[in-house]
Scaffold this active site. Structure first.
Site, PDB file in Angstrom:
ATOM      1  N   LYS A   1       0.838  -1.190   0.000  1.00  7.33           N
ATOM      2  CA  LYS A   1       0.000   0.000   0.000  1.00  7.33           C
ATOM      3  C   LYS A   1       0.876   1.244   0.000  1.00  7.33           C
ATOM      4  O   LYS A   1       2.004   1.162   0.516  1.00  7.33           O
ATOM      5  CB  LYS A   1      -0.962   0.030   1.181  1.00  7.33           C
ATOM      6  CG  LYS A   1      -0.406  -0.280   2.554  1.00  7.33           C
ATOM      7  CD  LYS A   1       0.689   0.467   3.204  1.00  7.33           C
ATOM      8  CE  LYS A   1       0.737   1.942   3.304  1.00  7.33           C
ATOM      9  NZ  LYS A   1       1.994   2.445   3.968  1.00  7.33           N
TER      10      LYS A   1
ATOM     11  N   TYR B   1      -4.875   4.045   5.732  1.00  2.00           N
ATOM     12  CA  TYR B   1      -5.448   3.114   6.722  1.00  2.00           C
ATOM     13  C   TYR B   1      -6.745   3.679   7.303  1.00  2.00           C
ATOM     14  O   TYR B   1      -7.655   2.919   7.644  1.00  2.00           O
ATOM     15  CB  TYR B   1      -4.468   2.865   7.863  1.00  2.00           C
ATOM     16  CG  TYR B   1      -3.281   2.021   7.503  1.00  2.00           C
ATOM     17  CD1 TYR B   1      -3.368   0.630   7.497  1.00  2.00           C
ATOM     18  CD2 TYR B   1      -2.064   2.595   7.182  1.00  2.00           C
ATOM     19  CE1 TYR B   1      -2.276  -0.146   7.180  1.00  2.00           C
ATOM     20  CE2 TYR B   1      -0.966   1.822   6.865  1.00  2.00           C
ATOM     21  CZ  TYR B   1      -1.073   0.444   6.864  1.00  2.00           C
ATOM     22  OH  TYR B   1       0.004  -0.327   6.547  1.00  2.00           O
TER      23      TYR B   1
HETATM   24  P1  NAD Z   1      12.273   1.663   2.451  1.00  3.42           P
HETATM   25  O1  NAD Z   1      12.752   3.001   1.992  1.00  3.42           O
HETATM   26  O2  NAD Z   1      12.786   1.134   3.734  1.00  3.42           O
HETATM   27  O3  NAD Z   1      12.553   0.557   1.322  1.00  3.42           O
HETATM   28  C1  NAD Z   1      12.415   0.839  -0.050  1.00  3.42           C
HETATM   29  C2  NAD Z   1      13.310  -0.106  -0.829  1.00  3.42           C
HETATM   30  O4  NAD Z   1      13.213   0.234  -2.219  1.00  3.42           O
HETATM   31  C3  NAD Z   1      14.788  -0.010  -0.440  1.00  3.42           C
HETATM   32  O5  NAD Z   1      15.338  -1.294  -0.346  1.00  3.42           O
HETATM   33  C4  NAD Z   1      15.410   0.742  -1.609  1.00  3.42           C
HETATM   34  O6  NAD Z   1      16.773   0.387  -1.831  1.00  3.42           O
HETATM   35  C5  NAD Z   1      14.534   0.272  -2.753  1.00  3.42           C
HETATM   36  N1  NAD Z   1      14.559   1.171  -3.902  1.00  3.42           N
HETATM   37  C6  NAD Z   1      14.692   0.767  -5.178  1.00  3.42           C
HETATM   38  N2  NAD Z   1      14.719   1.803  -6.001  1.00  3.42           N
HETATM   39  C7  NAD Z   1      14.610   2.910  -5.241  1.00  3.42           C
HETATM   40  C8  NAD Z   1      14.597   4.312  -5.524  1.00  3.42           C
HETATM   41  N3  NAD Z   1      14.674   4.775  -6.780  1.00  3.42           N
HETATM   42  N4  NAD Z   1      14.471   5.154  -4.486  1.00  3.42           N
HETATM   43  C9  NAD Z   1      14.373   4.725  -3.227  1.00  3.42           C
HETATM   44  N5  NAD Z   1      14.375   3.385  -2.892  1.00  3.42           N
HETATM   45  C10 NAD Z   1      14.515   2.504  -3.887  1.00  3.42           C
HETATM   46  O7  NAD Z   1      10.679   1.763   2.467  1.00  3.42           O
HETATM   47  P2  NAD Z   1       9.661   0.791   3.209  1.00  3.42           P
HETATM   48  O8  NAD Z   1       9.265   1.406   4.485  1.00  3.42           O
HETATM   49  O9  NAD Z   1      10.160  -0.587   3.209  1.00  3.42           O
HETATM   50  O10 NAD Z   1       8.377   0.928   2.241  1.00  3.42           O
HETATM   51  C11 NAD Z   1       8.292   0.234   1.005  1.00  3.42           C
HETATM   52  C12 NAD Z   1       6.825   0.092   0.609  1.00  3.42           C
HETATM   53  O11 NAD Z   1       6.170  -0.672   1.605  1.00  3.42           O
HETATM   54  C13 NAD Z   1       6.085   1.424   0.515  1.00  3.42           C
HETATM   55  O12 NAD Z   1       5.165   1.374  -0.540  1.00  3.42           O
HETATM   56  C14 NAD Z   1       5.347   1.514   1.837  1.00  3.42           C
HETATM   57  O13 NAD Z   1       4.153   2.264   1.762  1.00  3.42           O
HETATM   58  C15 NAD Z   1       5.067   0.057   2.124  1.00  3.42           C
HETATM   59  N6  NAD Z   1       4.946  -0.229   3.563  1.00  3.42           N
HETATM   60  C16 NAD Z   1       3.875  -0.910   3.997  1.00  3.42           C
HETATM   61  C17 NAD Z   1       3.725  -1.177   5.339  1.00  3.42           C
HETATM   62  C18 NAD Z   1       2.543  -1.954   5.827  1.00  3.42           C
HETATM   63  O14 NAD Z   1       2.308  -1.977   7.034  1.00  3.42           O
HETATM   64  N7  NAD Z   1       1.785  -2.609   4.963  1.00  3.42           N
HETATM   65  C19 NAD Z   1       4.675  -0.730   6.249  1.00  3.42           C
HETATM   66  C20 NAD Z   1       5.784  -0.051   5.776  1.00  3.42           C
HETATM   67  C21 NAD Z   1       5.913   0.202   4.412  1.00  3.42           C
END
Ligand code: NAD
Length: 378
Positions: A149, A234
């Site tokens: 999401k 949410y």
């Molecule tokens: P994060 O920044 O920790 O991870 C993002 C990942 O994408 C990293 O590994 C990064 O290296 C990679 N990536 C690849 N290309 C990229 C670019 N051009 N710029 C930046 N990063 C790049 O983020 P996250 O918190 O893991 O979130 C990722 C997704 O998961 C988002 O869509 C977020 O909304 C979702 N999320 C959902 C929940 C949930 O409870 N369902 C919780 C947290 C995050």
């Protein structure tokens, strides 16, 4: 890396006690008579069926600390592949999760996943603006898709993702983990079955104080918006699944007390929604506040979940007393349910259409802000 021993122990416990939750159908009104007490998993694949292989795309915070550990608890799927642009992560992930070298991809080699029979499901855990591209490429590779999401950053992208999955004959799901959490399943039941009468008011808000101004979440292009797409979604979900209707119109205002920090996105958004049966809902989301709750009010009673949207420690009450439910690993139940849907050829309760509905509301909220807070149709 996460403490996987603890997760394995928890999986053993769940398997032995059968304490994992079954699911409720979100669409339609056929909810079980009671969502209280111990539940059993729905019958899914035959116990002889091989678990489905899942590849995580993007090994950031959520994939590392939530999804991969949850895949140690799933019964119907397991982690078989990774897609990463950071080579230094590969060795740790391969040894921690026993992933063969041939199942490791980067963003250039991603499409070769089509030839890998170990991978059935691609789970996109990238920044929001990248969900559409990788979901569509996964579908074109013939893989079922889960995307985190918010589903994407525009209605048009959500529609493109749905079309691509339909064309490829694969299933599409959004990582809406709370549909598998018992307090949330209970508030769905109370609201939709009108246990305390028809819901009149919902108050749902999700904010946290974010100091990470360098992150992609503060970029309009990469995040698609601010806290609204990140966590406000949410609150939209909570209102929609408790009332069991789609909002018909919204009005919203955006605020920014620190324009030097929030240069591209709103710091805070407040919004209201009206539903066809007469219910109204009111919400806030912000990167400069701390609130995490879903309240339901009806003529003969109420329910409150607070904290509501967490991975664990979710707690709730109704006017009858505390909600008493076991803690579950929401993501494990979510992924196992998707595997069950694939095996049974059913649409997931957290389907692409579900993500699309939220994106329509999000776009209406931004339209209302642009029109000075006037009511706009969804
Ligand atoms: P994060 O920044 O920790 O991870 C993002 C990942 O994408 C990293 O590994 C990064 O290296 C990679 N990536 C690849 N290309 C990229 C670019 N051009 N710029 C930046 N990063 C790049 O983020 P996250 O918190 O893991 O979130 C990722 C997704 O998961 C988002 O869509 C977020 O909304 C979702 N999320 C959902 C929940 C949930 O409870 N369902 C919780 C947290 C995050």
């Amino acid at each position: 890396m996460p403490n996987t021993d603890a997760r394995r122990t928890r999986r053993d416990f769940l398997q032995k006690t059968g304490a994992a939750l079954g699911g409720l159908a979100l669409s339609g009104t056929a909810l079980p008579a009671s969502a209280r007490g111990a539940r059993r998993r729905p019958r899914a694949m035959s116990s002889h069926a091989k678990p489905l292989g899942v590849a995580l795309v993007g090994l950031g915070n959520y994939a590392t600390n939530q999804l991969a550990p949850a895949l140690l608890e799933t019964e119907q799927c397991r982690l078989t592949g990774i897609v990463t642009g950071t080579p230094s992560k590969i060795d740790r992930w391969r040894s921690e999760y026993d992933i063969p070298e041939k199942n490791v991809y980067n963003y250039e080699t991603f499409d070769q996943i089509a030839d890998n029979p170990d991978i059935h499901v691609v789970y996109v855990v990238l920044p929001n603006s990248m969900h559409a591209e990788y979901a569509i490429r996964a579908a074109e590779a013939g893989k079922h898709v889960i995307t985190e999401k918010p589903m994407a950053t525009s209605v048009r992208d959500c529609e493109r993702m749905i079309e691509a999955c339909e064309k490829a004959g694969v299933k599409l799901s959004v990582g809406y983990r709370l549909h598998f959490e018992p307090h949330h399943q209970e508030i769905m039941r109370l609201g939709r079955e009108q246990v305390y009468g028809r819901v009149t008011v919902i108050e749902a808000s999700f904010s946290f104080t974010s100091r990470n101004t360098e992150a992609w979440r503060f970029s309009k292009e990469m995040a698609g918006g601010g806290a609204l797409l990140d966590v406000g979604v949410y609150a939209i979900q909570g209102a929609r699944y408790t009332i069991g209707e789609e909002p018909v119109r919204v009005r919203a205002t955006g605020y920014n007390t620190r324009p030097d920090v929030f240069t591209e996105i709103y710091e805070t958004i407040l919004w209201d929604m009206e539903f066809p049966g007469g219910a109204v809902s009111t919400h806030s989301t912000s990167y400069s506040a701390n609130v995490n709750r879903l309240y339901m009010m009806a003529p003969r009673g109420w329910a409150r979940i607070e904290p509501a949207f967490m991975y664990n420690s979710v707690a709730g009450r109704t006017n009858e007393g505390p909600m008493d439910f076991p803690e579950v690993t929401q993501q494990a139940l979510q992924m196992d349910d998707f595997a069950r849907c694939i095996a049974a050829d059913e649409t997931s309760r957290v389907s692409g259409e579900e993500g699309l509905r939220d994106m329509k509301v999000i776009e209406a909220i931004y339209r209302s802000i642009d029109r000075g807070g006037r009511w706009v149709e969804v």
